[in-house]
Design a protein around this motif. Structure first.
Motif, short mmCIF file in Angstrom:
data_model
loop_
_atom_site.label_atom_id
_atom_site.label_comp_id
_atom_site.label_asym_id
_atom_site.label_seq_id
_atom_site.Cartn_x
_atom_site.Cartn_y
_atom_site.Cartn_z
N UNK A 1 -30.76 24.93 51.86
CA UNK A 1 -30.35 24.14 53.02
C UNK A 1 -28.92 23.66 52.80
N UNK A 2 -28.03 23.97 53.73
CA UNK A 2 -26.61 23.69 53.54
C UNK A 2 -26.11 22.70 54.59
N UNK A 3 -25.30 21.75 54.14
CA UNK A 3 -24.59 20.83 55.03
C UNK A 3 -23.11 21.07 54.81
N UNK A 4 -22.48 21.78 55.75
CA UNK A 4 -21.09 22.22 55.62
C UNK A 4 -20.26 21.57 56.71
N UNK A 5 -19.07 21.03 56.40
CA UNK A 5 -18.22 20.46 57.45
C UNK A 5 -17.66 21.53 58.35
N UNK A 6 -17.16 21.10 59.50
CA UNK A 6 -16.59 22.04 60.46
C UNK A 6 -15.18 22.45 60.09
N UNK A 7 -14.43 22.89 61.09
CA UNK A 7 -13.05 23.35 60.88
C UNK A 7 -12.22 22.22 60.29
N UNK A 8 -11.60 22.44 59.11
CA UNK A 8 -10.85 21.35 58.47
C UNK A 8 -9.49 21.13 59.11
N UNK B 1 -9.26 27.98 53.39
CA UNK B 1 -10.37 27.04 53.25
C UNK B 1 -11.37 27.20 54.39
N UNK B 2 -10.90 27.41 55.62
CA UNK B 2 -11.81 27.57 56.76
C UNK B 2 -12.72 28.79 56.56
N UNK B 3 -12.13 29.88 56.08
CA UNK B 3 -12.92 31.09 55.85
C UNK B 3 -13.93 30.87 54.73
N UNK B 4 -13.53 30.15 53.68
CA UNK B 4 -14.46 29.89 52.57
C UNK B 4 -15.60 28.97 52.99
N UNK B 5 -15.32 28.01 53.88
CA UNK B 5 -16.39 27.14 54.39
C UNK B 5 -17.42 27.96 55.16
N UNK B 6 -16.93 28.86 56.01
CA UNK B 6 -17.85 29.73 56.76
C UNK B 6 -18.62 30.64 55.82
N UNK C 1 -24.70 20.09 49.64
CA UNK C 1 -23.87 19.36 50.58
C UNK C 1 -22.40 19.53 50.20
N UNK C 2 -21.58 19.92 51.17
CA UNK C 2 -20.14 20.07 50.96
C UNK C 2 -19.43 19.04 51.83
N UNK C 3 -18.54 18.26 51.22
CA UNK C 3 -17.76 17.25 51.93
C UNK C 3 -16.28 17.51 51.71
N UNK C 4 -15.50 17.31 52.74
CA UNK C 4 -14.06 17.48 52.67
C UNK C 4 -13.41 16.29 53.37
#
Length: 400
Positions: A284-291, A267-272, A325-328
């Protein structure tokens, strides 16, 4: 399907240029240079108006037009070349800036105060192309020459331009440093990614060596024994062949397990990767940090990673949106803790009325991991929400 990313996503043609980002096409490169360089051509209005006013003799007017053309040619060639991949040598840069300063001085003294604005170009050139330490004294030096020429032409006009020449030059040093830093950061990130990929290959090679080295050595030894036993002891040779079959089957199982572990998305790699893909598409992307994935089963993480990859791919290719926007989040439910992933964009949601093959496949994958998938239009776009177990499911039906 086309290989042109601009044709796949027309909105990208008109997306703003990220600072330090490499131009995607030659036309974009020229537009970028014109944006950064052409904005300063506004200061030419005063010299041009002066030449068109008819206040000078014919010889003076011709000399003015010629000097102005040479000055602009020096300015544009210097900045266009030094904003590219093959800038001028330091000695050439110094000679070009010195020539601009001499021309500005000669034209200012010969044709009047309307030409003092040329020192703004000299200051911009110093701030953009010279090293920081050199720019810190050449910009004040340009302002000083402006004042000296103003004493002979129009002191008030020179004082009015003094602050502008200083501010515009030092502002360009900041922009230049920011661009250089951004370019270096992008190169460093690419290098880190390459090193990480090489390290992953080496780790896979080591693991495969450790898994197969012993098994292949044992298979080789037992094959030699079976060959020697075959003429006189066929029963013992058959036992060796059976052992070879067992060892080879176990080696195959070990290799499959190892490859499956490497192929499972994280998941961390896919977020990056989502951040990179959306930014590259001009979204424009809003992505959370390291889950935080403590206690989350590997199957749940892999299912969410596949979901995120498919959702971002749909946003880039089909949504036509400009923001994603991505939220986890981790939630506590009656069935136990769940990890919820939502991907929302402001686009149209893509063509078609029903769920596509991608969403159908994601639903099946999430169901195998004990999760669920919801997708549909919202007030300002399209939202996809996936939920998977974030820990072992409690057994609420049994009591001791």
């Amino acid at each position: 399907m086309t290989d042109d990313p601009l044709r796949e996503n027309p909105a990208r043609r008109f997306s703003p240029i990220a600072l330090g980002e490499t131009a995607r096409t030659p036309g974009e490169l020229w537009r970028r240079k014109l944006l950064w360089i052409g904005v300063w051509l506004v200061f030419l209005s005063s010299p041009v108006h002066d030449l068109l006013s008819g206040h000078h003799t014919t010889g003076g007017t011709v000399a003015g037009w010629l000097g102005l053309a040479v000055f602009v040619a020096l300015y544009l060639s210097l900045l266009f070349r030094n904003m590219g991949a093959a800038p001028f040598a330091d000695a050439t840069v110094s000679a070009l800036i010195a020539s601009m300063a001499v021309l500005a001085t000669v034209l200012g003294l010969g044709l009047g105060s309307a030409w003092l604005g040329l020192y703004c170009y000299v200051s911009v050139a110093c701030g953009m192309v010279l090293p920081l330490r050199t720019a810190f004294w050449t910009i004040p030096g340009t302002a000083a020459v402006l004042l000296l020429v103003g004493l002979r032409t129009d002191e008030e006009e020179a004082l009015n331009l003094l602050l502008l020449v200083l501010l515009i030059g030092f502002a360009m040093t900041g922009v230049s440093q920011l661009v250089r830093t951004t370019v270096e950061l992008r190169k460093a990130r690419a290098t880190v990614a390459q090193l990480a990929a090489n390290e992953e290959r080496l780790r896979l090679a080591r693991d495969l060596h450790d898994l197969l080295g012993h098994s292949l050595s044992l298979i080789t030894l037992k094959s030699e024994l079976a060959g020697r036993m075959l003429p006189g002891h066929p029963d013992k040779a058959a036992q060796q062949v059976a052992d070879i079959e067992q060892v080879s089957r176990q080696a195959l199982v070990d290799v499959r397990e190892a490859v499956t572990g490497y192929r499972r998305p994280r998941l961390a790699a896919e977020l990056a990767g989502a951040q990179v893909a959306l930014t590259a598409a001009g979204i424009t992307a809003a992505i959370p940090g390291e889950p935080e994935l403590d206690g989350v089963p590997d199957e749940s993480e892999a299912a969410l990673a596949w979901t995120l990859r498919e959702a971002v791919t749909n946003v880039v290719r089909h949504s036509g949106g400009t923001r994603c926007t991505v939220d986890l989040v981790r939630r506590q439910t009656l069935d136990g803790p769940v990890l919820e992933l939502s991907v929302e964009d402001d686009g149209s949601g893509g063509p078609g009325k029903g769920p596509g093959n991608g969403l159908t496949g994601l639903t099946e994958r999430l169901e195998k991991a004990g999760g669920t998938l919801e997708a549909g239009r919202v007030k300002r776009g399209f939202r996809l929400t996936a939920r998977v177990p974030a820990g072992p499911v409690p057994d609420v039906g049994s009591r001791s």
